[in-house]
Motif scaffolding. Structure first.
Motif, PDB file in Angstrom:
ATOM      1  N   ALA A  32       0.731  -1.333  -0.121  1.00 19.58           N
ATOM      2  CA  ALA A  32      -0.010  -0.038   0.016  1.00 19.58           C
ATOM      3  C   ALA A  32       0.923   1.249   0.062  1.00 19.58           C
ATOM      4  O   ALA A  32       0.555   2.205  -0.730  1.00 19.58           O
ATOM      5  N   THR A  33       1.898   1.301   0.706  1.00 22.52           N
ATOM      6  CA  THR A  33       2.973   2.336   0.765  1.00 22.52           C
ATOM      7  C   THR A  33       3.411   2.644  -0.670  1.00 22.52           C
ATOM      8  O   THR A  33       3.736   3.636  -1.423  1.00 22.52           O
ATOM      9  N   HIS A  34       3.927   1.640  -1.251  1.00 26.95           N
ATOM     10  CA  HIS A  34       4.300   1.624  -2.475  1.00 26.95           C
ATOM     11  C   HIS A  34       3.394   2.369  -3.538  1.00 26.95           C
ATOM     12  O   HIS A  34       3.617   3.164  -4.314  1.00 26.95           O
ATOM     13  N   ASN A  35       2.271   1.732  -3.351  1.00 25.86           N
ATOM     14  CA  ASN A  35       1.237   2.318  -4.395  1.00 25.86           C
ATOM     15  C   ASN A  35       0.802   3.834  -4.036  1.00 25.86           C
ATOM     16  O   ASN A  35       0.027   4.487  -4.769  1.00 25.86           O
ATOM     17  N   ALA A  36       1.049   4.034  -2.815  1.00 32.85           N
ATOM     18  CA  ALA A  36       0.641   5.636  -2.232  1.00 32.85           C
ATOM     19  C   ALA A  36       1.737   6.576  -3.060  1.00 32.85           C
ATOM     20  O   ALA A  36       1.710   7.508  -2.715  1.00 32.85           O
ATOM     21  N   GLY A  37       2.744   6.065  -3.660  1.00 26.83           N
ATOM     22  CA  GLY A  37       4.037   6.748  -4.244  1.00 26.83           C
ATOM     23  C   GLY A  37       5.058   6.968  -2.847  1.00 26.83           C
ATOM     24  O   GLY A  37       5.964   7.764  -3.382  1.00 26.83           O
ATOM     25  N   LYS A  38       4.851   6.222  -1.762  1.00 29.10           N
ATOM     26  CA  LYS A  38       6.112   6.487  -0.728  1.00 29.10           C
ATOM     27  C   LYS A  38       6.745   5.624  -0.386  1.00 29.10           C
ATOM     28  O   LYS A  38       7.681   5.497   0.506  1.00 29.10           O
ATOM     29  N   GLY A  39       6.719   4.399  -1.414  1.00 25.29           N
ATOM     30  CA  GLY A  39       7.388   3.136  -0.887  1.00 25.29           C
ATOM     31  C   GLY A  39       9.056   3.188  -1.392  1.00 25.29           C
ATOM     32  O   GLY A  39      10.065   3.038  -0.620  1.00 25.29           O
ATOM     33  N   ALA A  40       9.264   3.474  -2.533  1.00 24.94           N
ATOM     34  CA  ALA A  40      10.759   3.899  -3.042  1.00 24.94           C
ATOM     35  C   ALA A  40      10.577   4.426  -4.376  1.00 24.94           C
ATOM     36  O   ALA A  40       9.542   4.837  -5.123  1.00 24.94           O
ATOM     37  N   LYS A  41      11.851   5.175  -4.661  1.00 26.10           N
ATOM     38  CA  LYS A  41      12.072   6.046  -5.770  1.00 26.10           C
ATOM     39  C   LYS A  41      11.539   5.536  -6.812  1.00 26.10           C
ATOM     40  O   LYS A  41      10.861   6.112  -7.795  1.00 26.10           O
ATOM     41  N   TYR A  42      11.936   3.973  -7.239  1.00 27.76           N
ATOM     42  CA  TYR A  42      11.852   3.312  -8.390  1.00 27.76           C
ATOM     43  C   TYR A  42      10.203   3.027  -8.515  1.00 27.76           C
ATOM     44  O   TYR A  42       9.800   3.441  -9.610  1.00 27.76           O
ATOM     45  N   THR A  43       9.629   2.780  -7.542  1.00 24.73           N
ATOM     46  CA  THR A  43       8.102   2.167  -7.646  1.00 24.73           C
ATOM     47  C   THR A  43       7.326   3.507  -7.914  1.00 24.73           C
ATOM     48  O   THR A  43       6.227   3.231  -8.751  1.00 24.73           O
ATOM     49  N   LYS A  44       7.658   4.599  -7.417  1.00 28.59           N
ATOM     50  CA  LYS A  44       7.115   5.884  -7.352  1.00 28.59           C
ATOM     51  C   LYS A  44       6.867   6.389  -8.934  1.00 28.59           C
ATOM     52  O   LYS A  44       5.913   6.809  -9.351  1.00 28.59           O
ATOM     53  N   ALA A  45       7.821   6.047  -9.796  1.00 31.40           N
ATOM     54  CA  ALA A  45       7.888   6.118 -11.098  1.00 31.40           C
ATOM     55  C   ALA A  45       7.238   5.212 -12.076  1.00 31.40           C
ATOM     56  O   ALA A  45       7.012   5.289 -13.132  1.00 31.40           O
ATOM     57  N   HIS A  46       6.869   4.134 -11.330  1.00 34.63           N
ATOM     58  CA  HIS A  46       6.197   3.090 -12.112  1.00 34.63           C
ATOM     59  C   HIS A  46       5.017   2.399 -11.569  1.00 34.63           C
ATOM     60  O   HIS A  46       4.793   1.181 -11.516  1.00 34.63           O
ATOM     61  N   LEU A  47       4.025   3.074 -11.175  1.00 36.53           N
ATOM     62  CA  LEU A  47       2.800   2.784 -10.725  1.00 36.53           C
ATOM     63  C   LEU A  47       1.841   2.672 -11.507  1.00 36.53           C
ATOM     64  O   LEU A  47       1.886   3.030 -12.653  1.00 36.53           O
TER      65      LEU A  47
END
Length: 92
Positions: A32-47
């Protein structure tokens, strides 16, 4: 003292079909944190991302060792590793 089986090595599939591996002690919250754009720099750009694989371990060290080993693999080897053993996390 660490709680048994509360340490996860996990693999996310990003919107661009890339794979992201990580460690957490609370898998549902971390996704959920990743999908909120707060999990990691990489995943934030690839949601958005979805959890396609995870393993549980008794210790943080074991889970992080599995994460490191996974990250050393080529993409084709990673896909073979997770193939047939995928566990998608669904919201309750």
């Amino acid at each position: 003292m660490e709680t048994k089986n509360n340490h996860y090595f996990y693999v996310l599939e990003c919107a661009n079909q890339s794979l992201y591996a990580g460690y957490t002690n609370n898998l549902e919250k971390r996704v959920a944190t990743h999908n909120a754009g707060k999990g990691a720099k990489y995943t934030k750009a690839h949601l958005p991302v979805k959890c396609v694989y995870f393993e549980t371990y008794e210790t943080k060290h074991e889970a992080m060792r599995a994460e490191y080993a996974f990250k050393q693999l080529k993409r084709s080897e990673k896909l073979k590793y997770i193939g047939g053993h995928q566990h998608e996390i669904t919201k309750k």
